[in-house]
Design a protein around this motif. Structure first.
Motif: not given
Ligand code: 13P
Ligand code: SF4
Length: 323
Positions: A126, A143, A146
């Motif tokens: 991330y 986010s 992903a």
């Protein structure tokens, strides 16, 4: 549309910062969770993906980042020749500090030992990680992308997802891929409770629920939409609904209200002693005073060792190439 500065002194500071910005050929990149008055000096406001893209194409000499450390580090990794400043020296992401490059390598080696004939596990990190962790990663994600990033990887590979176990678990459920979760989490999202979401839904029965994938699975199952912070703006804009329950850091409501003044946005009700749920202390350290001082003195400069930067850049660029 800009929101009105709240006080005269804020209005003066905003004008001083904007003048200084022009003099120094600087851009100010602002994350959605920042205080609303910080939006007023922004050249760009958005989520981690939008901010990385913006950082990769800016022509400015100075990038001043209003957010947390990993975001400014990402900008520096992509722009080694530019001066990158972080609005507040110690604005850090506690979740990024939950993963360490050495431990990631150790996990990779352990998996290899257990399955010597299988192809090596891939590390997906991330962007909420240090430059060191990015440097030992195969690809980064945010986010917002992903799921696409994980789907772009060969199906026969195990994936180590670092560091957010909630986001990792969400991707695992959506993609069905073999993902090993790192035990990290974001306190602002992890401590939002399912019971609080149920209560908010009872209070606002017509509201759509929009949730960040850093929330726990029992919270996410109540969501009409799971998305990045910028994804929330898009969803609320396009939806015919007029009310939304927002499950992420509370500052997001300011951004949503700013863009969509005719819609209503609610957060769950947190208890007074729940200091972390829905609140990121680090994001709130930035004030207009700090932005002015940092730009004036060109302080809090981000430095990334070249050897780490080159490796980390590969993982970020791979992410930016995923369509
Ligand atoms: P976004 O990229 O969705 O804005 O998320 C960043 C973050 O730090 C969430 O806590
Ligand atoms: Fe890190 Fe969570 Fe703050 Fe985002 S909200 S910067 S993940 S601590």
């Amino acid at each position: 549309m800009l929101t009105k500065p709240q006080t005269q002194s804020q209005a003066q500071l905003i004008s001083k910062i904007n003048k200084l910005k022009a003099q120094k050929n600087a851009v100010i990149l602002v994350h959605n969770y920042q205080r609303p008055e910080i939006y007023e000096v922004a050249d760009y406001i958005g989520d981690s993906l939008g901010l990385s893209k913006e950082a990769s194409k800016t022509k400015a000499d100075i990038i001043l980042f209003c957010g947390v450390d990993f975001m400014a580090e990402t900008a520096k990794i992509l722009n080694p020749a530019k001066k990158v400043l972080l609005s507040v020296k110690d604005a850090s992401c506690p979740m990024a500090a939950m993963a360490d490059a050495k431990e990631v390598d150790e996990m990779k080696n352990e998996i290899k030992k257990k399955n010597p004939d299988a192809p090596e596990a891939l590390v997906v990190s991330y962007v909420n990680t240090t430059a060191d962790v990015k440097a030992v990663s195969d690809i980064c994600c945010t986010s917002a992308n992903a799921v696409k990033v994980v789907e772009s990887l060969p199906k026969d590979r195990k994936i180590i997802f670092v560091p957010d176990r909630n986001l990792g678990d969400y991707i695992k459920r959506v993609t069905g891929r073999d993902i090993i979760l790192w035990p990290g989490f974001c306190h602002s999202h992890h401590f939002i409770k399912e019971a609080q979401v149920i209560c908010a839904k009872e209070t606002h029965p017509n509201a759509k629920v929009i949730a960040h994938p850093e929330c726990k699975p029992d919270v996410l199952r109540h969501a009409d939409e799971v998305c990045s912070t910028e994804g929330m703006v898009k969803y609320a804009k396009e939806s015919s609904a007029k009310e939304f329950i927002v499950l992420t850091e509370q500052g997001m409501v300011n951004r949503l209200k700013r863009d969509l003044p005719n819609k209503e946005f609610y957060t769950p009700k947190f208890e007074k002693d729940e200091h972390f749920a829905g609140y990121c202390y680090n994001m709130k350290k930035t004030t207009l005073e700090k932005v002015y001082e940092t730009l004036l003195n060109e302080s809090n400069e981000i430095i990334v060792p070249e050897e780490i930067r080159i490796k980390a850049k590969k993982a970020i660029e791979k992410m930016l190439d995923v369509k």
